[in-house]
Write an enzyme that holds these catalytic residues in place. Structure first.
Site, mmCIF file in Angstrom:
data_model
loop_
_atom_site.group_PDB
_atom_site.id
_atom_site.type_symbol
_atom_site.label_atom_id
_atom_site.label_comp_id
_atom_site.label_asym_id
_atom_site.label_seq_id
_atom_site.Cartn_x
_atom_site.Cartn_y
_atom_site.Cartn_z
ATOM 1 N N GLU A 334 2.693 1.678 5.681
ATOM 2 C CA GLU A 334 3.227 0.340 5.409
ATOM 3 C C GLU A 334 3.784 -0.382 6.646
ATOM 4 O OE1 GLU A 334 4.887 0.916 0.897
ATOM 5 O OE2 GLU A 334 6.120 1.748 2.472
HETATM 6 C C1 TNX Z 1 5.998 3.803 -0.960
HETATM 7 S S1 TNX Z 1 4.590 6.277 -0.242
HETATM 8 C C2 TNX Z 1 6.462 4.280 0.250
HETATM 9 C C3 TNX Z 1 7.903 4.532 0.411
HETATM 10 C C4 TNX Z 1 8.685 4.189 -0.815
HETATM 11 C C5 TNX Z 1 7.923 4.616 -2.044
HETATM 12 C C6 TNX Z 1 8.668 4.401 -3.317
HETATM 13 C C7 TNX Z 1 4.812 5.719 1.134
HETATM 14 C C8 TNX Z 1 4.069 6.349 2.201
HETATM 15 N N1 TNX Z 1 5.660 4.670 1.280
HETATM 16 O O1 TNX Z 1 8.407 3.850 1.532
HETATM 17 O O2 TNX Z 1 9.906 4.818 -0.749
HETATM 18 O O3 TNX Z 1 6.715 3.900 -2.089
HETATM 19 O O4 TNX Z 1 7.990 4.974 -4.392
#
Ligand code: TNX
Length: 518
Positions: A334
């Site tokens: 992300e």
């Molecule tokens: C996605 S899974 C994220 C996290 C959040 C999570 C909450 C991932 C690699 N990144 O930053 O905490 O969703 O479910």
């Protein structure tokens, strides 16, 4: 007539029980509730009685075996009120003993498998490696009554049903992730979790040590990371961090339970805690304010500044020194405000920095956009295309599909904790998936194992961790360990119900799902 029936019943009992019957019925090993379900179990009509005179034997000079034997004694002593001794012997010590044997002569048992034979005379455990002995011990504890988990003396007799178990894992990597960045959990809380993981033969604990809301591991060369960056958490509470000493004690505690700690420093996004602590890491040259909300994807390290790579080298050098395992996790997810043309060379360079510290890289599946180095492990959480891109580059996968294996997802619409962006995950949903068929085009050879992830935006203390983790975790452990042809929800849910008594004896705050007859 009545008397005749009674006499008949009495003799039947003698015939059925033979010499092994005691005041309680010994049970049938094939009707056990072992989780994860072993590869093969055969029952024998006899049982072993654990008494204060039972001695645990290992072979001379095997310190690892001795440590496992002592672990077993320490687990048995509180509830039985016994003071079991560990001794050494070259030869079979015979009747009334638990004999732990380690040799390398059982190729089919691999690095983690074990063989256990329980007769009325002896329990004999065999493995190639200490991990196998340890898993045999976990199995043995599970075939004792649930009250063996009690911290205070319970009444016996302590009967162990006879038979044989031959067992080894399907996947080498069976893990869990804990996010200690969004909310901080101290080393005692982490150790409690490690203990619970070990009971289900999990062998990897991935700690998400840094994110926008907090930096949780002391880095001596960049002290402000924890002094300032560790000083808060989601909701604005005081946060916290592990000193290197505390962290080392977690690593050691886990190692003694055959669990490797995988440290994650998420980058280039999810880095606000670092950006708030050191102005130099920002392209603007100005530090950001601390962040206590739950948004994602707004922060990035400055990928064009050389000091960023100095920073990463320093952090990974110190972290590698605290990591006996092979992997350092670089996150990589992300990074919405990092341009793709900056993200790719960044990930390429960071893999090199990890390698310079003698470690291999692990990252979220997003890193498949870059050029993956041989040995880099990608963790699938969301996008199937990323998983495919990774295996096309020869990388192997850890499967953490959010809709199946995210421990922060609510069980159903009434669950107060947790999120629901990937859907509700009831106990059966968590259990009924197969790594080999999850992603079309991804097969067994591409998969190193699975990991269940607990993100902590909504989870603030150990009680809440337990509620989200139990009872789903034993199911993930079974997916990682037990071959898919031996897994079915209908059969599993009966064994899981039995474990409810163990959760109670251990004081675990678990979710009493209506799908299970507790
Ligand atoms: C996605 S899974 C994220 C996290 C959040 C999570 C909450 C991932 C690699 N990144 O930053 O905490 O969703 O479910």
């Amino acid at each position: 007539m009545k008397r005749q029936i009674r006499t008949l019943a009495f003799f039947t009992l003698i015939i059925v029980c033979g010499f092994s019957c005691n005041t309680a019925t010994p049970g049938d090993l094939s009707k056990n509730s072992i989780i994860p379900r072993p590869v093969s179990v055969t029952a024998a009509a006899e049982s072993f009685r654990l008494t204060g005179k039972t001695i645990i034997y290992v072979q001379p000079g095997q310190e690892d075996s001795k440590a496992v034997a002592q672990f077993l004694a320490d687990r048995l002593n509180p509830a039985t009120g016994m003071n079991l001794q560990v001794k050494e012997t070259m030869n079979d010590p015979g009747r009334g003993t638990i004999f732990i044997v380690m040799n390398e002569e059982n190729p089919s048992l691999g690095l983690e498998g074990y063989d256990m034979k329980i007769s009325n005379k002896q329990i004999r455990i065999l493995a190639n490696k200490p991990a196998g002995l340890f898993y045999a011990v976990q199995t043995l504890l599970q075939i004792l009554p649930a009250k063996i988990e009690s911290g205070t003396v319970e009444e016996g007799p302590w009967l162990i049903p006879g038979g044989t178990i031959r067992d080894y894992p399907d996947y080498a990597y069976r893990g869990m992730m804990l996010d200690v960045a969004r909310h901080f959990f101290n080393s005692d809380e982490v150790k409690t979790l490690i203990d619970l993981m070990a009971r289900y033969k999990l062998n990897q604990l991935h700690l998400h040590l840094a994110d926008d809301q907090g930096w949780r591991i002391e880095i001596k060369s960049w002290p402000n990371l924890t002094v300032h960056g560790g000083s808060t958490q989601v909701g604005g509470g005081p946060g916290g961090f592990y000193t290197q000493e505390e962290y080392a004690s977690i690593v050691k505690y886990a190692q003694n339970r055959f669990i490797a700690i995988i440290p994650e420093i998420d980058m280039p996004g999810h880095t606000n805690a670092a950006l708030a602590s050191y102005a130099d890491l920002n392209c603007s040259g100005k530090s950001t304010p601390l962040y206590t909300g739950t948004d994602v994807g707004f922060s990035t390290l400055c990928t064009s500044k050389e000091i960023t790579y100095q920073f990463i080298s320093d952090v990974f050098r110190e972290l590698a020194g605290l990591t006996p395992g092979s992997y350092i996790h670089i996150g990589g997810d992300e990074s919405h405000v990092t341009k793709m043309e900056d993200y790719i060379p960044f990930i390429n360079r960071v893999q090199e920095i990890v390698e310079m510290q003698g470690k291999k890289t692990m990252g979220w599946d997003d890193i498949a956009a870059a050029t993956l180095k041989p040995g880099t492990l990608t963790q699938h959480w969301a996008r199937i295309e990323n998983a495919k891109k990774a295996i096309a580059q020869g990388a192997r996968l850890i499967l953490s599909p959010a809709s199946k294996a995210y421990l922060d997802m609510k069980y159903n619409s009434t669950t107060t904790l947790g999120l629901k962006w990937a859907g509700y995950i009831e106990v059966d949903t968590a259990y009924t998936w197969n790594p080999e068929t999850l992603i079309p085009g991804v097969s067994r050879k591409d998969i190193l194992g699975i990991e269940a992830a607990l993100w902590s935006e909504t989870v603030t203390n150990l009680d809440e961790i337990e509620f989200m983790v139990f009872p789903r975790l034993p199911g993930y452990a079974e997916i990682g360990w037990t071959p898919s042809n031996l897994r079915s929800w209908e059969e599993y849910k009966v064994r899981l119900a039995d474990h409810g008594k163990r959760f109670e004896a251990l004081g675990i705050n678990f979710y009493r799902s209506a799908k299970v007859k507790w």
